[in-house]
Each structure stands twice: as C-alpha cells, then as structure tokens.
Scaffold this active site. Structure first.
Site, PDB file in Angstrom:
ATOM      1  CB  THR A   1      25.626  37.786 -18.396  1.00  0.00           C
ATOM      2  OG1 THR A   1      26.190  38.143 -19.653  1.00  0.00           O
ATOM      3  CG2 THR A   1      24.116  37.944 -18.468  1.00  0.00           C
TER       4      THR A   1
ATOM      5  CG  ASP B   1      32.853  31.399 -25.155  1.00  0.00           C
ATOM      6  OD1 ASP B   1      32.810  31.746 -26.357  1.00  0.00           O
ATOM      7  OD2 ASP B   1      32.577  32.166 -24.228  1.00  0.00           O
TER       8      ASP B   1
END
Length: 421
Positions: A22, A134
C-alpha cells in the site's frame, strides 16, 4: 528511483521491480562497492505523513534494527531524501512461503521444519520485547537454501507500545490469522496473539487451507472467537494435540513459545544449530534473573519509545526522517545489568570523583555536579534486562564534560557496558 539502472545515494544500482504494498515499492539493487545483492523498500514520505503512518514506519525500523536472527530479514541501513525513505534490506531470493502452500498441503516433515524456524524466530523477537502482530505465510519468505525468513514489521509493537494495563489496543493483522482477543478490542497481549497466528500458519502448512473460513466477516470472527476448528483426518495425533494447545481461545491458558519448543512433535528431527548471530545477541539476557525487586524495577524504569531506540543505535541516526532537533552533548551505552545496579554504580563513580551526586528515589536518574561541569545519567529499558544509558552534559563546560567522560566515567563503567553508541 523507479528506473532500472539508476544509482541511489551514490551507493546502490537499482535493479528490477520486485513488488509493492500500500505504501511502499520494493526493488532489487546492488551495492556499487561490494557487489552485494539487496532489496530496497521505497516509502513515499508525504503519503505516510498524510495518513498518519509515521509511528508505524518508526516501529518497523526499530523492530528490524533490534532483531538479528538467521530467520528474520535483516535491515542493513535506512536512508532518506526530502520525499522518500529507503529501507536497505537483505535480499531473500526464494519467494514467499505462501507460494509453497497455494497448491496444497506440505509434507509433515517439511511443515515442521518451517514451523520450527518460525517459532524459534518469534520466541527470539519476544525475548527482545517485540511482537510482530501480522504473522501470515505472505510475510514469511524463503532464502535460496529453503530457510524461512520473517519480514514486514510494519505492524510490530515493542513493549513500550502498551497502555498502563500492559495490553495493546489496536486491531492489527490479517482477519484469518488474528487471535480472538484481538478481535474483541478489549486489549490484548501481542506476544500471545503471535502464538495464535503461528498456530494458524501451522494448520495451513499441514492442511493446505485455513482453519477458520467464511465469506461473511462477522461469521468468520465468531468462528475464530469460539476456536471452531475441524481437523483433517490425515493430521498426525501429535500435531493435532499441539494445535489444540495453540489455538486456545483463552490467551491466559494458551501455550507459550517456550512450551511449544519443548513439545515432542516440535522437537522431532530438530538439530541444534550453531548460530553465531543469535548467540551474540543472547548475551544481553545473561543476567535476566533478578531479585525480588525486579518486578518493581520493571515498572519504574522508563521504556524508550520505538523511534528513540533506533535513533540511539549505532549507524542508524534517523532524527532527520520526520523531525529536526538540536545536537546534544551526550554519550550512550547499552548494558545487560539491572537498572538498580547501573544507577548504584553511577552514584559510586560520582562520589569517587568528589562530585555532588543526586539520585531521586524510585527513578533511574543520577545527577553528578562539579564546579566545571554537570553530568546527568538516565537509564531506559529496551527489553527485560537490556538497558540503554544516556549520559549528557546538562550544564558547565563542554570540554570538561568530554574530559571527565573520557578519563574517568567511561573507564569506570567498563564492566557495565555492552557497547558504546
């Protein structure tokens, strides 16, 4: 930067584009002097400032700089221009672990090998006060020898990221891999949440599919919250028993990385390897066992925030990335001594030098005053039994400060110092 063949900072020749997320693009590059192959993550500074991602980037730098382990992608250096931040990292050539399982389950011995490397690396992270938050196959890379490497610490949290209740309060991670307590938003222990994610990864490696699946996000969360898992019949009994202990919806009873590594299924076929980089880092835990006051000390000792840790580390002065500050007259060192020992030693040094010494009760600060200069020392906790000590001139003559430090204070601290920074 996007052009192949361009030279970055007169140091790296940029190669092919490897991929993007991103907020960053990743390129292969070659060090002009050594010829070493690296990966460079390019981050647009303006974009991350606009969306408030500054702290996340700082955390990633801090986490990667603290961790030196054979199964963790190494950060070599960080560079910046007015518009870009560049992470120069180890180039891992074997691709994502995700590609291995995208076509189906792995053999048990292969899955176990990857899981052993994963848990050892995660346990090492936790020993340094860092949780990943994550963990998923897409963030697990493989080198050319088939060894696992953990990457992407963008969501990582150091121990200083917690509130006063000792818990993390931001929902991070990919939905299918997050722990039940993360979804509940009531605060969670990032270390225990990482263990859950390791369990989901192990299930995927052994089964070839996710343990919790639903096209409806709320239904998926319900299944995760109840730990509703249907184990495939081909799963070995030992693996199934271990997975049940890991995928425990109650974080308080969930198995720890330490106990996972002691389990019979985990240890099968495990070879103890000599890893110099791990042994070198582990020295900071040599005196981890404290006395009865250790827990109180942990609460009182100030934790450096993530950006401060990396800024204080040798070769990683990042003060100019996001903010400007005045240069300070100070010296720093890391130590594996308890904060109380360090401050007691500083008091002793000050008295030996006939300086006026002041130490506040329940604080790890020492002020040493002489006619010509004033030295203040403060102890910060980076991880349990691993401290950063900052000695700075808070008054008087700079030349005298440097002389006292060089001739008296530094030599007297020789047994307390792991490294000067």
């Amino acid at each position: 930067m996007e052009k192949k063949g361009s030279v970055l900072m007169l140091r790296y020749e940029v190669g092919k584009f490897l991929g993007q997320g991103t907020f960053a693009k990743v390129y292969h590059a070659r060090h002009l002097k050594t010829g070493d192959s690296v990966a460079i993550k390019v981050i647009d500074k303006e974009r991350i400032l606009k969306v408030g991602m500054t702290e996340q980037i700082k955390r990633e730098i801090s986490a990667m700089r603290l961790l030196r382990h054979p199964n963790i992608v190494e950060l070599h250096e960080v560079m910046a221009t007015k518009s870009k931040i560049y992470f120069v990292m180890e180039h891992v050539k074997g691709g994502e672990l995700f590609n291995k399982v995208s076509t189906g389950k792995l053999r048990e011995d292969v899955a176990r090998k990857y899981f052993q490397q994963l848990v050892r690396a995660v346990d090492f992270c936790h020993s340094r006060g860092v949780c990943h938050r994550d963990l998923k196959p897409e963030n697990l890379l493989l080198d050319e020898h088939g060894n696992l490497k953990i990457s992407d610490f963008g969501l990582s949290a150091l121990s200083d990221s917690r509130r006063q209740d000792g818990l993390l309060h931001t929902t991070c991670g990919t939905p299918a891999y997050v722990a039940p307590e993360v979804i509940s938003r009531n605060g969670y222990d990032g270390f225990k949440a990482d263990v859950w994610s390791c369990g989901v990864i192990l299930f995927v490696l052994l089964a070839g599919y996710l343990p919790f699946r639903d096209s409806n996000l709320m239904e998926l969360y319900k299944k995760i919250g109840k730990a509703e898992v249907k184990f495939p019949n081909w799963l070995a009994p030992g693996a199934k028993r271990l997975l049940k202990r890991i995928l425990d919806p109650n974080p308080n009873t969930r198995v720890s990385t330490e106990k996972i590594m002691k389990s019979s299924w985990f240890r099968k076929g495990l070879q103890e390897e000599v890893k110099e980089s791990v042994e070198e880092e582990t020295e900071v835990d040599a005196e981890a066992e404290g006395n009865a006051s250790a827990e109180k000390e942990k609460k009182r000792c100030i934790n450096l925030n993530a950006f401060e840790i990396i800024s204080l580390s040798t070769g990683f002065d990042l003060s100019g990335l996001f903010e400007k500050g005045e240069e300070k007259e100070e010296m720093r060192f890391t130590s594996n001594r308890e904060a109380s020992e360090i401050t007691e030693k500083l008091v002793e040094i000050g008295k030996d030098l006939k300086m006026k010494v002041r130490k506040k009760e329940h604080e790890w600060r020492v002020k040493m005053s002489a006619e010509a200069t004033v030295v203040e020392a403060e102890v910060f906790e980076i991880a349990p039994s691993y401290h950063m000590v900052v000695l700075k001139k808070s008054g008087g003559d700079t030349a005298e400060y440097k002389r006292v430090m060089k001739e008296s204070i530094r030599p007297a601290l020789i047994d307390f110092v792991l490294a000067w920074h």
